[in-house]
Write an enzyme that holds these catalytic residues in place. Structure first.
Site, PDB file in Angstrom:
ATOM      1  N   ASN A  83       0.805  -1.240   0.000  1.00  0.00           N
ATOM      2  CA  ASN A  83       0.000   0.000   0.000  1.00  0.00           C
ATOM      3  C   ASN A  83       0.837   1.289   0.000  1.00  0.00           C
ATOM      4  O   ASN A  83       0.481   2.259  -0.654  1.00  0.00           O
ATOM      5  CB  ASN A  83      -1.059  -0.005   1.111  1.00  0.00           C
ATOM      6  CG  ASN A  83      -0.505  -0.264   2.485  1.00  0.00           C
ATOM      7  OD1 ASN A  83       0.627  -0.700   2.639  1.00  0.00           O
ATOM      8  ND2 ASN A  83      -1.310   0.007   3.489  1.00  0.00           N
ATOM      9  N   GLU A 110       3.379  -4.908  12.096  1.00  0.00           N
ATOM     10  CA  GLU A 110       2.333  -3.887  11.937  1.00  0.00           C
ATOM     11  C   GLU A 110       1.261  -4.493  11.049  1.00  0.00           C
ATOM     12  O   GLU A 110       1.484  -4.731   9.872  1.00  0.00           O
ATOM     13  CB  GLU A 110       2.934  -2.616  11.306  1.00  0.00           C
ATOM     14  CG  GLU A 110       2.085  -1.393  11.581  1.00  0.00           C
ATOM     15  CD  GLU A 110       1.107  -1.095  10.463  1.00  0.00           C
ATOM     16  OE1 GLU A 110       0.010  -1.732  10.462  1.00  0.00           O
ATOM     17  OE2 GLU A 110       1.420  -0.244   9.624  1.00  0.00           O
ATOM     18  N   CYS A 162      -3.798   1.504   6.569  1.00  0.00           N
ATOM     19  CA  CYS A 162      -4.091   0.776   7.816  1.00  0.00           C
ATOM     20  C   CYS A 162      -4.649   1.666   8.913  1.00  0.00           C
ATOM     21  O   CYS A 162      -5.387   1.202   9.762  1.00  0.00           O
ATOM     22  CB  CYS A 162      -2.852   0.068   8.306  1.00  0.00           C
ATOM     23  SG  CYS A 162      -1.478   1.200   8.633  1.00  0.00           S
TER      24      CYS A 162
HETATM   25  O1  TXE Z   1      -1.177  -9.156   2.723  1.00  0.00           O
HETATM   26  P1  TXE Z   1      -0.051 -10.149   3.183  1.00  0.00           P
HETATM   27  P2  TXE Z   1      -2.050  -9.097   1.368  1.00  0.00           P
HETATM   28  C1  TXE Z   1      -4.283  -6.162   4.991  1.00  0.00           C
HETATM   29  C2  TXE Z   1      -5.456  -5.610   4.185  1.00  0.00           C
HETATM   30  C3  TXE Z   1      -5.403  -6.442   2.933  1.00  0.00           C
HETATM   31  C4  TXE Z   1      -5.003  -7.786   3.504  1.00  0.00           C
HETATM   32  C5  TXE Z   1      -4.388  -8.774   2.537  1.00  0.00           C
HETATM   33  O2  TXE Z   1      -6.658  -5.845   4.881  1.00  0.00           O
HETATM   34  O3  TXE Z   1      -6.639  -6.487   2.289  1.00  0.00           O
HETATM   35  O4  TXE Z   1      -4.054  -7.475   4.511  1.00  0.00           O
HETATM   36  O5  TXE Z   1      -3.291  -8.184   1.828  1.00  0.00           O
HETATM   37  C6  TXE Z   1       4.352 -11.451   2.425  1.00  0.00           C
HETATM   38  N1  TXE Z   1       5.936 -15.492   5.181  1.00  0.00           N
HETATM   39  N2  TXE Z   1      -3.082  -5.371   4.806  1.00  0.00           N
HETATM   40  O6  TXE Z   1      -2.545 -10.461   1.004  1.00  0.00           O
HETATM   41  O7  TXE Z   1      -0.325 -11.553   2.769  1.00  0.00           O
HETATM   42  C7  TXE Z   1       3.809 -11.074   1.060  1.00  0.00           C
HETATM   43  O8  TXE Z   1       4.576 -11.679   0.031  1.00  0.00           O
HETATM   44  C8  TXE Z   1       6.554 -14.342   4.933  1.00  0.00           C
HETATM   45  C9  TXE Z   1      -2.834  -4.365   5.791  1.00  0.00           C
HETATM   46  O9  TXE Z   1      -1.257  -8.382   0.358  1.00  0.00           O
HETATM   47  O10 TXE Z   1       0.122  -9.921   4.636  1.00  0.00           O
HETATM   48  C10 TXE Z   1       3.945  -9.553   1.123  1.00  0.00           C
HETATM   49  O11 TXE Z   1       5.289  -9.178   0.879  1.00  0.00           O
HETATM   50  N3  TXE Z   1       6.014 -13.357   4.178  1.00  0.00           N
HETATM   51  C11 TXE Z   1      -1.486  -3.796   5.669  1.00  0.00           C
HETATM   52  C12 TXE Z   1       3.592  -9.241   2.583  1.00  0.00           C
HETATM   53  O12 TXE Z   1       3.778 -10.479   3.280  1.00  0.00           O
HETATM   54  C13 TXE Z   1       4.783 -13.559   3.672  1.00  0.00           C
HETATM   55  C14 TXE Z   1      -0.856  -3.665   4.350  1.00  0.00           C
HETATM   56  C15 TXE Z   1       2.164  -8.731   2.818  1.00  0.00           C
HETATM   57  O13 TXE Z   1       1.253  -9.677   2.368  1.00  0.00           O
HETATM   58  C16 TXE Z   1       4.089 -14.764   3.902  1.00  0.00           C
HETATM   59  C17 TXE Z   1      -1.191  -4.763   3.462  1.00  0.00           C
HETATM   60  C18 TXE Z   1       4.713 -15.750   4.700  1.00  0.00           C
HETATM   61  N4  TXE Z   1       4.135 -16.926   4.991  1.00  0.00           N
HETATM   62  C19 TXE Z   1      -2.292  -5.540   3.704  1.00  0.00           C
HETATM   63  N5  TXE Z   1       2.878 -14.678   3.279  1.00  0.00           N
HETATM   64  C20 TXE Z   1      -1.123  -2.730   6.616  1.00  0.00           C
HETATM   65  N6  TXE Z   1      -0.744  -3.127   7.834  1.00  0.00           N
HETATM   66  O14 TXE Z   1      -1.105  -1.554   6.279  1.00  0.00           O
HETATM   67  C21 TXE Z   1       2.825 -13.467   2.674  1.00  0.00           C
HETATM   68  N7  TXE Z   1       3.979 -12.794   2.888  1.00  0.00           N
END
Ligand code: TXE
Length: 482
Positions: A154, A252, A286
């Site tokens: 994001n 976070e 977020c």
């Molecule tokens: O997040 P992911 P996604 C929330 C928001 C969004 C939802 C899903 O609600 O709709 O999460 O988003 C890495 N081991 N936020 O699917 O899966 C992945 O490759 C290590 C809130 O995109 O959490 C990416 O680099 N790493 C938020 C990162 O994690 C892993 C911002 C984020 O992906 C992994 C984004 C694993 N097992 C989404 N699996 C905020 N806090 O602002 C995935 N990744």
């Protein structure tokens, strides 16, 4: 319009290194659905090579005075400032935010690096009174070693700095894994390192899926701290993996921020702040207001103003029209999640006052600015993170009722209160169980604050002194003189 179709390679030991196995991930422009780049879907061996490079480079860097490390961070910040426009275009193309917002992100990133560098002369240890004569007890802050930074999509460019700047300033090396949705800006960032004297191997970038490269990075025993921003589910998975080697985590994990609007609120200010919060970055932030509790006395007037302001928000392809207020959702999954929450709310009796549909241009993942009334606390749209340009409203009678609903959530990142009565506002602040609370202002944190969630919103935090010190571990030394 495709700016270019490019292939990026991992950045390891100061070089772009072509992957040996050839597995790639294709990156899509969410405004058009067009493929714009390919990146390596890195293997465990490639991730290990990046961690090894970091491990080798770190001791020499840590041996420098902090002010010498800071100097290189200032050079990096200036290098970024000289490239705002091209970097902003790369971010917009792969992530979908507006160009003005992408420019703000790039400038803010440079400022953030400068801010962290300014701590070079400010890190302090402690001298603790001893129980014994002729003894001193010293507490030193030491680098952890190799930090793994796992990035979301994001604010992908800024998040590089939020992890890299405190890690480097405090003497650590770092291996970053960008989100597979937004890796291009991260590899463009690596090109800028050539303008600095940051040594080869100190900063490494490996791309790939979460389950592949992300998992391999968090499983690596040489990593001393995992700093992650993303979803609760992934944060929980990372903690489980980190438990194998007792690796420190800094997480976070998003929020479900309540905004309480009392009968004493300045409704123009409240509706402007809340509208901006839902529209900026297509609502994919977020800390932005995710659910509104408005007091019955002003509910009608507030809702009317909010609907008017949401209706005025224009969306579209941000590379074709610089004046749009927001662009598409980042991907199909994000789009589907918002539409499913809307559908379930309507099925449960909520009323869509404006928007609620996919944008007419179906080549991108556009969602109309949406206000949903008649919501109840149990609805999914009030409990789950929406992460889109959609806002549910609940009406309350007594402030205690609003506070109870606001605190009824598994998240605990941010919250906000709108009231011109200072006593009422501060009583709300005292009762709100969130890591961050905004009073009569927009939903955005400052780099000198401390962005840290309660409950499932995370562990530890970022920014300011408290965020910086999370990148260090302590050593206590007992010096007994004769
Ligand atoms: O997040 P992911 P996604 C929330 C928001 C969004 C939802 C899903 O609600 O709709 O999460 O988003 C890495 N081991 N936020 O699917 O899966 C992945 O490759 C290590 C809130 O995109 O959490 C990416 O680099 N790493 C938020 C990162 O994690 C892993 C911002 C984020 O992906 C992994 C984004 C694993 N097992 C989404 N699996 C905020 N806090 O602002 C995935 N990744």
């Amino acid at each position: 319009m495709i700016l270019r179709m490019i292939h990026y390679s991992n950045f390891i030991q100061g070089q772009f290194v072509e992957s040996t196995h050839g597995n790639v991930i294709t990156v899509i422009n969410p405004a058009t659905g067009e493929a714009i780049s390919t990146i390596p879907d890195s293997s465990d061996e490639e991730v290990a090579a990046a961690v090894n490079a970091a491990e080798v480079a770190q001791p020499e860097w840590a041996a420098l005075p902090a002010v010498a490390r800071a100097k290189q961070l200032h050079v990096l910040a200036d290098t970024i400032r000289a490239q705002v426009e091209p970097l902003a275009r790369v971010i917009t193309e792969e992530q979908g935010k507006t160009l003005p917002l992408a420019r703000v992100e790039v400038n803010f990133t440079a400022d953030y690096i400068d801010y962290m560098a300014e701590w070079g002369r400010r890190i302090e240890g402690e001298i603790i009174e001893s129980d014994r004569p002729k003894e001193n007890i010293f507490l030193f802050h030491k680098p952890i070693g190799v930090v793994a930074g796992i990035l979301p999509w994001n604010f992908p460019f800024f998040l590089i700095a939020r992890k890299l700047a405190p890690a480097l300033l405090t003497g650590n090396a770092i291996v970053l894994k960008p989100s597979e949705e937004t890796p291009n800006n991260a590899f463009e960032f690596c090109k800028l390192l050539a303008e600095t004297e940051i040594p080869a191997g100190l900063v490494n970038m490996v791309s790939g899926s979460g389950a592949g490269a992300g998992r391999a990075l968090t499983e690596n025993a040489k990593v001393g701290l995992i700093s992650f921003t993303g979803s609760v589910d992934t944060g929980s998975r990372i903690m489980q993996t980190a438990a194998q080697h007792m690796t420190r985590v800094n997480l976070e994990l998003g929020g479900k921020a309540p905004a309480i609007v009392t009968k004493n609120a300045d409704l123009d200010l409240a509706t402007t702040a809340i509208q901006a919060s839902r529209v900026i970055n297509s609502g994919q932030v977020c800390n932005c207001a995710e659910r509104i509790y408005v007091q019955r006395d002003v509910a009608e007037a507030f809702t009317e103003k909010l609907v008017e302001k949401m209706n005025a928000a224009r969306f579209g392809n941000p590379l074709e029209d610089e004046t749009v207020d927001y662009g598409p959702m980042v991907n199909q999954a994000g789009f589907d999640k918002v539409m499913a929450l809307l559908e379930s709310a309507v099925n449960d009796g909520a009323q869509v006052l404006c928007g609620g549909k996919r944008g007419a241009d179906t080549s991108g993942y556009y969602i109309e600015p949406t206000v949903v009334a008649n919501c109840t606390q149990a609805m999914d749209i009030v409990q789950s993170e929406i992460f889109g340009p959609v806002i549910p409203i609940i009406v309350f009678d007594e402030i205690d009722e609003a506070l109870a609903m606001a605190n009824d959530t598994e998240y605990g990142l941010t919250s906000s209160v709108f009231s011109t009565d200072i006593n009422e506002a501060m009583n709300c602040v005292e009762a709100l169980k969130f890591g961050e609370t905004y009073v009569n202002r927009e939903h955005f944190e400052a780099m000198q604050g401390y962005h840290a969630g309660w409950r499932k919103s995370g562990i530890g935090g970022a920014d300011g002194k408290h965020g910086l010190y999370e990148f260090m571990q302590t050593q206590v030394v007992y010096l007994q003189r004769s």
